[in-house]
Design an enzyme around this catalytic site. Structure first.
Site, PDB file in Angstrom:
ATOM      1  N   SER A  49       0.842  -1.198   0.000  1.00 20.31           N
ATOM      2  CA  SER A  49       0.000   0.000   0.000  1.00 20.31           C
ATOM      3  C   SER A  49       0.877   1.247   0.000  1.00 20.31           C
ATOM      4  CB  SER A  49      -0.945   0.011   1.207  1.00 20.31           C
ATOM      5  OG  SER A  49      -0.233  -0.242   2.403  1.00 20.31           O
ATOM      6  N   ASP A  87       5.931  -6.830   2.643  1.00 21.04           N
ATOM      7  CA  ASP A  87       4.874  -7.251   1.710  1.00 21.04           C
ATOM      8  C   ASP A  87       5.478  -7.445   0.326  1.00 21.04           C
ATOM      9  OD1 ASP A  87       2.302  -7.849   0.997  1.00 21.04           O
ATOM     10  OD2 ASP A  87       1.559  -5.784   1.065  1.00 21.04           O
ATOM     11  N   GLU A 186      -9.240  -9.897   3.588  1.00 21.86           N
ATOM     12  CA  GLU A 186      -9.598  -8.503   3.250  1.00 21.86           C
ATOM     13  C   GLU A 186     -10.954  -8.454   2.541  1.00 21.86           C
ATOM     14  OE1 GLU A 186      -6.543  -6.104   1.476  1.00 21.86           O
ATOM     15  OE2 GLU A 186      -7.946  -4.488   0.974  1.00 21.86           O
TER      16      GLU A 186
HETATM   17  O1  KIV Z   1      -0.479  -3.443   1.535  1.00 24.38           O
HETATM   18  C1  KIV Z   1      -1.149  -3.411   2.580  1.00 24.38           C
HETATM   19  O2  KIV Z   1      -1.172  -2.407   3.320  1.00 24.38           O
HETATM   20  C2  KIV Z   1      -1.932  -4.592   2.933  1.00 24.38           C
HETATM   21  C3  KIV Z   1      -2.849  -4.518   4.111  1.00 24.38           C
HETATM   22  C4  KIV Z   1      -4.036  -3.718   3.804  1.00 24.38           C
HETATM   23  C5  KIV Z   1      -3.193  -5.852   4.619  1.00 24.38           C
HETATM   24  O3  KIV Z   1      -1.819  -5.566   2.271  1.00 24.38           O
END
Ligand code: KIV
Length: 296
Positions: A49, A87, A186
């Site tokens: 994100s 991530d 989600e």
């Molecule tokens: O990228 C992100 O912030 C996410 C969360 C919303 C779980 O994947």
């Protein structure tokens, strides 16, 4: 960097068993990770994100491995006890298990991440197995997976029919069997998320998936009121930092323009003798300024 002991995975697992809710938040730099730690958050996700919240893109898709490693490394510098999760951005794990492993290793070696997260069921299950086999803890992410939002028909809730809910259930079981230590759900109907949560040994972390999940995650900029404009239904704002930041910057600009800042207490002094010496050099013409054509 903090010398505090890091949160261990067995402790996270015991939170589910004991019925203690898990708190996760995204963060993308050292001061945010430090504040999240001080607030007692359990997990910090350096989410892709970041592509939208800090890099200004329209979606999460453009985030690159290099960017994610830099941001995760920065978060590591500020974090204390929470588990730090990097991530995996779009393109970093879709091609092959080998590619996914190479990129996950970058998070661990270059950014000192404790774990990685990757989106999807299907082919992602084999990626999870490979990463876990190499000793890298993995968090899954199903339901609305923003990297494939176009395929999913937009940023919409998922699992709203029996067959879609069944698919989510199957993906969750497969990700658990492949070795995930937790799964993000989600934008999934609360009742579906609750049933999936009850069926798993590992914790679920919900975002728009109701109160029946074992924990919750929100995006830093959303929860603190830095994001402005239209927000997802599942966002609750716990602060109004955009407003406060704007007010502080306006006050600063006004004081600079009026001459009220800097005041005496923000300035450094010099002794009368040293100043007199400097001024006599200036007045004698020994020092020539830019007007004379020479650099001091
Ligand atoms: O990228 C992100 O912030 C996410 C969360 C919303 C779980 O994947």
């Amino acid at each position: 960097m903090s010398s505090e002991p890091r949160m261990a995975l067995p402790e996270l697992a015991s939170m589910k068993t004991d019925g203690r809710k898990i708190v996760m938040v995204t963060a993308y730099d050292a001061p945010s990770a430090r504040l999240a730690s001080q607030a007692g958050v359990d997990l910090v996700l350096v989410g892709d994100s970041a592509a939208m919240t800090v890099l200004g893109h329209e979606s999460t898709v453009p985030a690159t491995m290099d960017e994610m490693v830099v941001l995760t490394r920065a978060a590591r510098s500020g974090i204390g006890r929470p588990l730090l999760i990097g991530d995996m951005p779009f393109g970093s794990f879709q091609v092959s298990d080998e590619d996914a492993l190479k990129n996950a290793i970058r998070f661990v070696k270059e950014a000192d991440a404790d774990a990685v997260k990757l989106e999807g069921g299907g082919a992602s299950v084999s990626r999870v197995r490979t990463l876990v086999g190499a000793g890298i803890p993995v968090m899954g992410h199903i339901g609305l997976t923003p990297q494939s939002a176009t395929m999913l028909g937009g940023y919409k809730a998922q699992g709203r029919t029996a067959s879609k809910a069944r698919q989510l259930f199957a993906d969750a079981q497969a990700l658990q069997a492949a070795g995930c230590f937790a799964i993000v759900l989600e934008a999934v109907p609360a009742r579906v998320a609750t049933r999936i949560t009850e069926s798993l040994r590992i914790p679920t972390i919900g975002i728009g998936a109701g109160a029946g999940c074992d924990g919750q995650v929100l995006v830093w900029h959303d929860l603190l009121g830095i994001t402005e404009g239209r927000l997802a239904r599942f966002v609750k704002q716990y602060g109004h930092l955009a407003e406060e930041t704007r007010k502080a910057l306006e006050a600063y600009a006004a004081e600079v323009r009026s001459g009220a800042f800097p005041a005496e207490e923000h300035s450094y002094g010099i002794s009368d003798e040293e100043l007199a010496l400097f001024e006599s050099e200036l007045d004698s013409g020994a020092l020539v300024g830019d007007a004379g054509g020479d650099w001091l």
